[in-house]
Design a protein around this motif. Structure first.
Motif, PDB file in Angstrom:
ATOM      1  N   PHE A  16      -6.866  -7.068  -4.308  1.00  0.00           N
ATOM      2  CA  PHE A  16      -5.932  -6.803  -3.208  1.00  0.00           C
ATOM      3  C   PHE A  16      -4.843  -5.823  -3.640  1.00  0.00           C
ATOM      4  O   PHE A  16      -4.504  -4.900  -2.890  1.00  0.00           O
ATOM      5  CB  PHE A  16      -5.306  -8.099  -2.712  1.00  0.00           C
ATOM      6  CG  PHE A  16      -4.288  -7.904  -1.630  1.00  0.00           C
ATOM      7  CD1 PHE A  16      -4.684  -7.556  -0.352  1.00  0.00           C
ATOM      8  CD2 PHE A  16      -2.935  -8.046  -1.901  1.00  0.00           C
ATOM      9  CE1 PHE A  16      -3.739  -7.360   0.659  1.00  0.00           C
ATOM     10  CE2 PHE A  16      -1.991  -7.849  -0.911  1.00  0.00           C
ATOM     11  CZ  PHE A  16      -2.396  -7.502   0.374  1.00  0.00           C
ATOM     12  N   LEU A  17      -4.311  -6.015  -4.842  1.00  0.00           N
ATOM     13  CA  LEU A  17      -3.277  -5.090  -5.336  1.00  0.00           C
ATOM     14  C   LEU A  17      -3.840  -3.684  -5.514  1.00  0.00           C
ATOM     15  O   LEU A  17      -3.227  -2.698  -5.081  1.00  0.00           O
ATOM     16  CB  LEU A  17      -2.702  -5.608  -6.650  1.00  0.00           C
ATOM     17  CG  LEU A  17      -1.903  -6.919  -6.577  1.00  0.00           C
ATOM     18  CD1 LEU A  17      -1.500  -7.374  -7.970  1.00  0.00           C
ATOM     19  CD2 LEU A  17      -0.689  -6.758  -5.677  1.00  0.00           C
ATOM     20  N   SER A  26      -4.711  -2.201  -2.119  1.00  0.00           N
ATOM     21  CA  SER A  26      -3.505  -1.802  -1.374  1.00  0.00           C
ATOM     22  C   SER A  26      -3.004  -0.445  -1.846  1.00  0.00           C
ATOM     23  O   SER A  26      -2.617   0.407  -1.034  1.00  0.00           O
ATOM     24  CB  SER A  26      -2.409  -2.857  -1.554  1.00  0.00           C
ATOM     25  OG  SER A  26      -2.808  -4.097  -1.016  1.00  0.00           O
ATOM     26  N   THR A  55      -3.185   2.758   0.591  1.00  0.00           N
ATOM     27  CA  THR A  55      -1.948   3.479   0.898  1.00  0.00           C
ATOM     28  C   THR A  55      -2.047   4.938   0.476  1.00  0.00           C
ATOM     29  O   THR A  55      -1.606   5.847   1.207  1.00  0.00           O
ATOM     30  CB  THR A  55      -0.755   2.815   0.189  1.00  0.00           C
ATOM     31  OG1 THR A  55      -0.678   1.434   0.569  1.00  0.00           O
ATOM     32  CG2 THR A  55       0.549   3.509   0.559  1.00  0.00           C
ATOM     33  N   TYR A 107     -10.928  -3.770   0.430  1.00  0.00           N
ATOM     34  CA  TYR A 107      -9.539  -4.042   0.785  1.00  0.00           C
ATOM     35  C   TYR A 107      -8.776  -2.743   1.056  1.00  0.00           C
ATOM     36  O   TYR A 107      -7.869  -2.719   1.897  1.00  0.00           O
ATOM     37  CB  TYR A 107      -8.852  -4.828  -0.335  1.00  0.00           C
ATOM     38  CG  TYR A 107      -9.234  -6.280  -0.376  1.00  0.00           C
ATOM     39  CD1 TYR A 107      -9.170  -7.077   0.766  1.00  0.00           C
ATOM     40  CD2 TYR A 107      -9.665  -6.874  -1.549  1.00  0.00           C
ATOM     41  CE1 TYR A 107      -9.524  -8.403   0.739  1.00  0.00           C
ATOM     42  CE2 TYR A 107     -10.024  -8.216  -1.596  1.00  0.00           C
ATOM     43  CZ  TYR A 107      -9.956  -8.970  -0.452  1.00  0.00           C
ATOM     44  OH  TYR A 107     -10.315 -10.302  -0.482  1.00  0.00           O
ATOM     45  N   SER A 108      -9.132  -1.679   0.363  1.00  0.00           N
ATOM     46  CA  SER A 108      -8.462  -0.401   0.618  1.00  0.00           C
ATOM     47  C   SER A 108      -8.773   0.111   2.011  1.00  0.00           C
ATOM     48  O   SER A 108      -7.908   0.685   2.687  1.00  0.00           O
ATOM     49  CB  SER A 108      -8.886   0.631  -0.430  1.00  0.00           C
ATOM     50  OG  SER A 108     -10.216   1.060  -0.221  1.00  0.00           O
ATOM     51  N   MET A 130      -6.737  -1.953   4.360  1.00  0.00           N
ATOM     52  CA  MET A 130      -5.349  -1.504   4.292  1.00  0.00           C
ATOM     53  C   MET A 130      -5.156  -0.189   5.048  1.00  0.00           C
ATOM     54  O   MET A 130      -4.175  -0.031   5.795  1.00  0.00           O
ATOM     55  CB  MET A 130      -4.926  -1.346   2.828  1.00  0.00           C
ATOM     56  CG  MET A 130      -3.520  -0.820   2.624  1.00  0.00           C
ATOM     57  SD  MET A 130      -2.242  -1.949   3.228  1.00  0.00           S
ATOM     58  CE  MET A 130      -2.378  -3.268   2.003  1.00  0.00           C
ATOM     59  N   ARG A 131      -6.064   0.762   4.861  1.00  0.00           N
ATOM     60  CA  ARG A 131      -5.959   2.039   5.556  1.00  0.00           C
ATOM     61  C   ARG A 131      -5.995   1.846   7.067  1.00  0.00           C
ATOM     62  O   ARG A 131      -5.195   2.436   7.808  1.00  0.00           O
ATOM     63  CB  ARG A 131      -7.100   2.961   5.126  1.00  0.00           C
ATOM     64  CG  ARG A 131      -7.049   4.350   5.753  1.00  0.00           C
ATOM     65  CD  ARG A 131      -8.345   5.089   5.541  1.00  0.00           C
ATOM     66  NE  ARG A 131      -9.461   4.406   6.182  1.00  0.00           N
ATOM     67  CZ  ARG A 131      -9.743   4.476   7.492  1.00  0.00           C
ATOM     68  NH1 ARG A 131      -8.971   5.207   8.291  1.00  0.00           N
ATOM     69  NH2 ARG A 131     -10.772   3.825   7.997  1.00  0.00           N
ATOM     70  N   LEU A 135       4.147  -1.019   6.334  1.00  0.00           N
ATOM     71  CA  LEU A 135       3.361  -2.054   5.660  1.00  0.00           C
ATOM     72  C   LEU A 135       3.609  -3.467   6.177  1.00  0.00           C
ATOM     73  O   LEU A 135       2.657  -4.244   6.317  1.00  0.00           O
ATOM     74  CB  LEU A 135       3.595  -1.991   4.141  1.00  0.00           C
ATOM     75  CG  LEU A 135       2.980  -0.777   3.439  1.00  0.00           C
ATOM     76  CD1 LEU A 135       3.267  -0.826   1.951  1.00  0.00           C
ATOM     77  CD2 LEU A 135       1.479  -0.710   3.693  1.00  0.00           C
ATOM     78  N   PHE A 194       0.338  -5.349   7.558  1.00  0.00           N
ATOM     79  CA  PHE A 194      -0.149  -6.583   6.945  1.00  0.00           C
ATOM     80  C   PHE A 194      -0.363  -7.663   7.988  1.00  0.00           C
ATOM     81  O   PHE A 194      -1.356  -8.401   7.942  1.00  0.00           O
ATOM     82  CB  PHE A 194       0.838  -7.056   5.882  1.00  0.00           C
ATOM     83  CG  PHE A 194       0.382  -8.297   5.160  1.00  0.00           C
ATOM     84  CD1 PHE A 194      -0.592  -8.233   4.185  1.00  0.00           C
ATOM     85  CD2 PHE A 194       0.928  -9.537   5.476  1.00  0.00           C
ATOM     86  CE1 PHE A 194      -1.023  -9.371   3.524  1.00  0.00           C
ATOM     87  CE2 PHE A 194       0.507 -10.675   4.823  1.00  0.00           C
ATOM     88  CZ  PHE A 194      -0.471 -10.596   3.839  1.00  0.00           C
ATOM     89  N   LEU A 202      -8.381  -9.693   6.302  1.00  0.00           N
ATOM     90  CA  LEU A 202      -8.248  -9.957   4.875  1.00  0.00           C
ATOM     91  C   LEU A 202      -8.809 -11.320   4.512  1.00  0.00           C
ATOM     92  O   LEU A 202      -9.514 -11.472   3.504  1.00  0.00           O
ATOM     93  CB  LEU A 202      -6.774  -9.883   4.462  1.00  0.00           C
ATOM     94  CG  LEU A 202      -6.151  -8.496   4.339  1.00  0.00           C
ATOM     95  CD1 LEU A 202      -4.658  -8.619   4.061  1.00  0.00           C
ATOM     96  CD2 LEU A 202      -6.829  -7.698   3.236  1.00  0.00           C
TER      97      LEU A 202
END
Length: 222
Positions: A44-45, A48, A52, A115-116, A119-120, A150, A154, A161
């Motif tokens: 996830f980190l 993200s 981003t 996850y990217s 996030m996008r 963000l 989220f 997610l």
């Protein structure tokens, strides 16, 4: 078929006599949950940051991140698991690191690509007027992302997610292919030792469904 169920097998001692079959399965379940949580946090980190970066105006950075996402999303997870375990890691450090660590690396790299993308999509779901308002207040790009975009993104992508997290937990059963001692591997060894694979498999299904149903129930009400 007239099959005679024996649910008492889980309280029987394993052949070494150190523990019961139930505790053996719980150990496998613990590893499955641990690798799922660790993979989720790291992926996830990383996802993200990649997601981003894919929305920045820097073209070269967008191309690199897009290449990463396309590479890992278009190679099947099982193939990646074999590649990391047998090829990539031994080539990078000169020796294997074990099935458990290799599985963690594989899941992290694979899930981060997904996850990217989440996030996008979450960032792009925020109204453009919010972005313009942030710039009008004199914010820099990263200030606007952190304080305006963000938090809203989220909230929009939270159900997706959690759904991807369920998929990650399901995918952990693939570590069976490289010999990691997860829940499925523990059930397979126990079933062979006591010649009761059906009961062991049913226990795995029960544990998997229980966890996934609990997470899915939370997704529905979000």
């Amino acid at each position: 078929m007239n099959y005679h169920w024996n649910w008492g097998i889980f309280l029987e001692q394993i052949k070494s006599g150190d523990e019961t079959y139930l505790s053996w399965l719980i150990t496998g379940l613990g590893w499955t949950v641990a690798v799922s949580i660790a993979s989720w946090v790291i992926a996830f980190l990383l996802g993200s940051m990649v997601g981003t970066a894919r929305t920045t105006p820097r073209r070269w950075l967008v191309r690199i991140c897009n290449g990463y996402v396309e590479l890992f999303r278009n190679i099947p997870l099982l193939v990646q698991m074999f590649l990391w375990f047998f090829v990539v890691i031994p080539m990078l450090i000169g020796k294997p690191v074990g099935a458990e660590r290799s599985a963690l690396i594989t899941f992290t790299a694979f899930e981060a690509a997904y996850y990217s993308e989440i996030m996008r999509a979450g960032i792009q779901s925020v109204a453009q007027g919010q972005v313009m308002a942030g710039y009008a207040l004199g914010m820099t790009y990263w200030q606007m992302m952190a304080l305006v975009v963000l938090p809203q993104a989220f909230r929009n992508m939270l159900p997706v997610l959690l759904t991807q997290t369920i998929i990650l937990f399901q995918d952990t059963s693939l570590v069976y292919a490289i010999g990691a001692k997860d829940l499925l591997k523990a059930a397979e060894i126990s079933g062979k030792n006591y010649n009761r694979p059906t009961e062991m498999t049913m226990m795995v299904v029960t544990h998997e469904m229980g966890f996934e149903r609990n997470v899915a129930h939370r997704v529905i009400f979000m």
